[in-house]
Scaffold this motif. Structure first.
Motif, PDB file in Angstrom:
ATOM      1  N   THR A  39       1.164  -8.254  12.764  1.00 29.41           N
ATOM      2  CA  THR A  39       1.198  -6.851  13.246  1.00 29.41           C
ATOM      3  C   THR A  39       1.690  -6.120  12.320  1.00 29.41           C
ATOM      4  OG1 THR A  39       1.867  -7.807  15.495  1.00 29.41           O
ATOM      5  CG2 THR A  39       2.497  -5.458  14.934  1.00 29.41           C
ATOM      6  N   SER A  40       0.868  -5.120  12.107  1.00 29.59           N
ATOM      7  CA  SER A  40       1.301  -4.216  10.943  1.00 29.59           C
ATOM      8  C   SER A  40       2.403  -3.143  11.057  1.00 29.59           C
ATOM      9  CB  SER A  40       0.038  -3.309  10.404  1.00 29.59           C
ATOM     10  OG  SER A  40       0.061  -2.341   9.308  1.00 29.59           O
ATOM     11  N   SER A  41       3.256  -2.880  10.068  1.00 26.44           N
ATOM     12  CA  SER A  41       4.316  -1.932  10.319  1.00 26.44           C
ATOM     13  C   SER A  41       4.395  -1.443   8.984  1.00 26.44           C
ATOM     14  CB  SER A  41       5.508  -3.062  10.698  1.00 26.44           C
ATOM     15  OG  SER A  41       6.787  -1.901  10.759  1.00 26.44           O
ATOM     16  N   VAL A  42       3.487  -0.483   8.652  1.00 28.38           N
ATOM     17  CA  VAL A  42       3.534   0.322   7.304  1.00 28.38           C
ATOM     18  C   VAL A  42       4.756   1.307   7.080  1.00 28.38           C
ATOM     19  CG1 VAL A  42       2.109   1.617   5.537  1.00 28.38           C
ATOM     20  CG2 VAL A  42       0.899   0.021   7.518  1.00 28.38           C
ATOM     21  N   ARG A  43       5.470   0.957   5.974  1.00 26.41           N
ATOM     22  CA  ARG A  43       6.474   1.887   5.715  1.00 26.41           C
ATOM     23  C   ARG A  43       6.163   2.880   4.649  1.00 26.41           C
ATOM     24  NH1 ARG A  43      10.934  -2.917   5.048  1.00 26.41           N
ATOM     25  NH2 ARG A  43      10.522  -3.833   7.099  1.00 26.41           N
ATOM     26  N   ALA A  44       6.733   3.985   4.534  1.00 27.49           N
ATOM     27  CA  ALA A  44       6.530   5.207   3.562  1.00 27.49           C
ATOM     28  C   ALA A  44       7.123   4.759   2.519  1.00 27.49           C
ATOM     29  CB  ALA A  44       7.072   6.445   4.350  1.00 27.49           C
ATOM     30  N   GLY A  45       6.600   5.327   1.275  1.00 26.77           N
ATOM     31  CA  GLY A  45       7.101   5.166  -0.022  1.00 26.77           C
ATOM     32  C   GLY A  45       5.732   4.784  -0.933  1.00 26.77           C
ATOM     33  N   PRO A  46       6.110   4.755  -2.304  1.00 21.85           N
ATOM     34  CA  PRO A  46       5.268   4.469  -3.366  1.00 21.85           C
ATOM     35  C   PRO A  46       4.601   3.132  -3.182  1.00 21.85           C
ATOM     36  CG  PRO A  46       7.278   4.376  -4.386  1.00 21.85           C
ATOM     37  CD  PRO A  46       7.550   4.930  -2.766  1.00 21.85           C
ATOM     38  N   ALA A  47       5.295   2.011  -2.703  1.00 20.80           N
ATOM     39  CA  ALA A  47       4.828   0.908  -2.706  1.00 20.80           C
ATOM     40  C   ALA A  47       5.033   0.328  -1.210  1.00 20.80           C
ATOM     41  CB  ALA A  47       5.691  -0.323  -3.520  1.00 20.80           C
ATOM     42  N   ARG A  48       4.076   0.724  -0.494  1.00 15.37           N
ATOM     43  CA  ARG A  48       4.130   0.416   1.120  1.00 15.37           C
ATOM     44  C   ARG A  48       3.961  -1.200   1.247  1.00 15.37           C
ATOM     45  NH1 ARG A  48      -0.436   4.560   2.862  1.00 15.37           N
ATOM     46  NH2 ARG A  48      -0.836   4.163   0.682  1.00 15.37           N
ATOM     47  N   MET A  49       4.745  -1.627   2.311  1.00 19.40           N
ATOM     48  CA  MET A  49       4.698  -2.807   2.807  1.00 19.40           C
ATOM     49  C   MET A  49       3.864  -3.119   3.856  1.00 19.40           C
ATOM     50  SD  MET A  49       6.695  -4.455   0.369  1.00 19.40           S
ATOM     51  CE  MET A  49       8.147  -4.384  -0.519  1.00 19.40           C
ATOM     52  N   VAL A  50       3.340  -4.211   4.161  1.00 16.66           N
ATOM     53  CA  VAL A  50       2.492  -4.726   5.234  1.00 16.66           C
ATOM     54  C   VAL A  50       2.965  -5.688   5.806  1.00 16.66           C
ATOM     55  CG1 VAL A  50      -0.013  -5.347   5.722  1.00 16.66           C
ATOM     56  CG2 VAL A  50       0.465  -3.808   3.878  1.00 16.66           C
ATOM     57  N   ASP A  54       9.453  -8.536   5.537  1.00 13.36           N
ATOM     58  CA  ASP A  54       9.464  -8.111   3.936  1.00 13.36           C
ATOM     59  C   ASP A  54       9.135  -9.354   3.235  1.00 13.36           C
ATOM     60  OD1 ASP A  54      10.623  -5.764   4.663  1.00 13.36           O
ATOM     61  OD2 ASP A  54      12.652  -6.345   4.465  1.00 13.36           O
ATOM     62  N   PRO A  55       7.926  -9.088   2.587  1.00 11.51           N
ATOM     63  CA  PRO A  55       7.369 -10.025   1.470  1.00 11.51           C
ATOM     64  C   PRO A  55       8.280 -10.405   0.312  1.00 11.51           C
ATOM     65  CG  PRO A  55       5.962  -8.009   1.375  1.00 11.51           C
ATOM     66  CD  PRO A  55       7.156  -7.921   2.428  1.00 11.51           C
ATOM     67  N   ALA A  56       8.156 -11.284  -0.425  1.00 14.94           N
ATOM     68  CA  ALA A  56       8.883 -11.909  -1.607  1.00 14.94           C
ATOM     69  C   ALA A  56       8.781 -10.738  -2.732  1.00 14.94           C
ATOM     70  CB  ALA A  56       8.720 -13.037  -2.056  1.00 14.94           C
ATOM     71  N   SER A  57       7.477 -10.208  -2.869  1.00 11.41           N
ATOM     72  CA  SER A  57       7.148  -9.354  -3.700  1.00 11.41           C
ATOM     73  C   SER A  57       6.243  -7.958  -3.217  1.00 11.41           C
ATOM     74  CB  SER A  57       6.449  -9.849  -4.947  1.00 11.41           C
ATOM     75  OG  SER A  57       5.301 -10.311  -4.360  1.00 11.41           O
ATOM     76  N   PRO A  58       6.563  -6.708  -3.712  1.00 15.17           N
ATOM     77  CA  PRO A  58       5.620  -5.667  -3.077  1.00 15.17           C
ATOM     78  C   PRO A  58       4.109  -6.084  -2.892  1.00 15.17           C
ATOM     79  CG  PRO A  58       6.969  -4.838  -4.742  1.00 15.17           C
ATOM     80  CD  PRO A  58       7.009  -6.340  -4.950  1.00 15.17           C
ATOM     81  N   VAL A  59       3.740  -5.816  -1.822  1.00 16.44           N
ATOM     82  CA  VAL A  59       2.311  -5.738  -1.644  1.00 16.44           C
ATOM     83  C   VAL A  59       1.708  -4.562  -1.154  1.00 16.44           C
ATOM     84  CG1 VAL A  59       0.362  -6.848   0.127  1.00 16.44           C
ATOM     85  CG2 VAL A  59       2.565  -8.216  -0.752  1.00 16.44           C
ATOM     86  N   LEU A  60       0.588  -4.032  -1.606  1.00 16.94           N
ATOM     87  CA  LEU A  60      -0.019  -2.767  -1.161  1.00 16.94           C
ATOM     88  C   LEU A  60      -0.651  -2.984  -0.046  1.00 16.94           C
ATOM     89  CD1 LEU A  60      -1.024  -1.198  -4.719  1.00 16.94           C
ATOM     90  CD2 LEU A  60       1.161  -0.846  -3.406  1.00 16.94           C
ATOM     91  N   THR A  61      -1.203  -1.875   0.663  1.00 17.74           N
ATOM     92  CA  THR A  61      -2.452  -2.108   1.776  1.00 17.74           C
ATOM     93  C   THR A  61      -3.625  -2.184   1.165  1.00 17.74           C
ATOM     94  OG1 THR A  61      -2.882   0.493   1.692  1.00 17.74           O
ATOM     95  CG2 THR A  61      -0.735  -0.318   3.055  1.00 17.74           C
ATOM     96  N   ALA A  62      -4.674  -2.530   2.081  1.00 16.92           N
ATOM     97  CA  ALA A  62      -5.908  -2.775   1.574  1.00 16.92           C
ATOM     98  C   ALA A  62      -6.539  -1.473   0.935  1.00 16.92           C
ATOM     99  CB  ALA A  62      -6.811  -3.444   2.752  1.00 16.92           C
ATOM    100  N   ASP A  63      -6.302  -0.560   1.620  1.00 16.57           N
ATOM    101  CA  ASP A  63      -6.862   0.919   1.287  1.00 16.57           C
ATOM    102  C   ASP A  63      -6.327   1.264  -0.074  1.00 16.57           C
ATOM    103  OD1 ASP A  63      -8.107   1.039   3.665  1.00 16.57           O
ATOM    104  OD2 ASP A  63      -6.724   2.326   4.704  1.00 16.57           O
ATOM    105  N   ASP A  64      -5.081   0.686  -0.562  1.00 15.90           N
ATOM    106  CA  ASP A  64      -4.671   1.115  -1.821  1.00 15.90           C
ATOM    107  C   ASP A  64      -5.337   0.438  -2.754  1.00 15.90           C
ATOM    108  OD1 ASP A  64      -2.516   3.122  -0.769  1.00 15.90           O
ATOM    109  OD2 ASP A  64      -1.138   1.486  -0.564  1.00 15.90           O
ATOM    110  N   LEU A  65      -5.575  -0.825  -2.468  1.00 16.08           N
ATOM    111  CA  LEU A  65      -6.053  -1.701  -3.455  1.00 16.08           C
ATOM    112  C   LEU A  65      -7.422  -1.434  -3.671  1.00 16.08           C
ATOM    113  CD1 LEU A  65      -4.295  -5.204  -2.531  1.00 16.08           C
ATOM    114  CD2 LEU A  65      -4.034  -3.643  -4.625  1.00 16.08           C
ATOM    115  N   ARG A  66      -8.187  -1.069  -2.447  1.00 15.76           N
ATOM    116  CA  ARG A  66      -9.647  -0.712  -2.667  1.00 15.76           C
ATOM    117  C   ARG A  66      -9.868   0.715  -3.410  1.00 15.76           C
ATOM    118  NH1 ARG A  66     -13.029  -3.869   0.114  1.00 15.76           N
ATOM    119  NH2 ARG A  66     -11.897  -5.175   1.657  1.00 15.76           N
ATOM    120  N   ASP A  67      -8.688   1.512  -3.462  1.00 17.01           N
ATOM    121  CA  ASP A  67      -8.701   2.900  -3.972  1.00 17.01           C
ATOM    122  C   ASP A  67      -8.838   2.443  -5.553  1.00 17.01           C
ATOM    123  OD1 ASP A  67      -8.455   5.914  -4.283  1.00 17.01           O
ATOM    124  OD2 ASP A  67      -6.706   5.075  -5.061  1.00 17.01           O
ATOM    125  N   GLY A  68      -7.775   1.795  -5.888  1.00 19.74           N
ATOM    126  CA  GLY A  68      -7.496   1.308  -7.225  1.00 19.74           C
ATOM    127  C   GLY A  68      -8.976   0.579  -7.884  1.00 19.74           C
TER     128      GLY A  68
END
Length: 214
Positions: A39-50, A54-68
């Motif tokens: 279940t997605s629970s996106v949080r605001a901020g420069p490095a949004r969690m999916v 809380d994962p062990a390290s920051p994970v960007l959303t699929a949209d963020d990664l596709r934009d990059g």
């Protein structure tokens, strides 16, 4: 025996390929994130969690990664002609995800796999490689039959231990993605280096066993 066959005079001149590394990393995570069933629970901020945890390290959303990824491609990446070792494994299938989504930037020239002829036949039918390597020689005829059943032309098939090297050195390839397990990737990588090809290495044993040569 494959590990012992590496020679210290193998070329050290690996062409740098920062763009390709970034693409492989970004799309791999994007595919994982995009296919997550949590279940997605996106949080605001420069490095949004999916996810709802809380994962062990920051994970960007699929949209963020596709934009990059799109920004990297817009930076002038030249078209890559890819030889893929280990096409039916996790590295291989994610590499093909990239080729599928960005056909203007990546052409699959050759594919190699172990024994999963069902998936390999599907990949051959979709990407139409010129050369295919199959480690399990006993399944060569089954592979041919499955490819024909899918209505695709049967490419050159090299079965047995020589298949990996045939794929890595296939005419027209300029980038070799080494995603096979163990020392099986060592000799094909050395032969590709001799031809001056870019190596996208996802096989630690190649460096552990043949570090000085590679």
């Amino acid at each position: 025996r494959a590990c012992a066959a590496a020679r210290p005079h193998a070329s050290r001149d690996l062409q740098s390929n920062t763009h390709l590394y970034m693409l492989l990393s970004a799309v791999s995570v994007a595919v994982t994130v995009g296919s997550s069933r949590t279940t997605s629970s996106v949080r605001a901020g420069p490095a949004r969690m999916v996810g709802s945890f809380d994962p062990a390290s920051p994970v960007l959303t699929a949209d963020d990664l596709r934009d990059g990824l799109s920004r990297a491609l817009d930076g002038g990446l030249q078209r890559k002609h890819v030889a893929l070792l280990g096409s039916t494994g996790s590295i291989g299938t994610q590499s093909l995800d990239i080729a599928r989504e960005y056909p203007d930037y990546f052409e699959v020239v050759s594919l190699a796999a172990g024994s999963n002829v069902d998936l390999l036949a599907q990949q051959v039918a979709e990407f139409r490689p010129k050369v295919v390597g199959l480690a399990d020689a006993s399944k060569e005829q089954e592979l041919r039959d499955r490819i024909r059943a899918l209505g695709a032309a049967v490419p050159e098939i090299v079965a047995g231990p020589e298949g990996q090297t045939a794929v890595a050195t296939a005419p027209g390839a300029d980038t070799v993605v080494t995603g096979v397990v163990g020392c099986a990737g060592l000799l094909p990588t050395v032969e590709a280096i001799k031809l001056g090809r870019t190596i996208a290495l996802a096989n630690k044993e190649t460096l552990i066993a043949g570090g000085p040569a590679i």
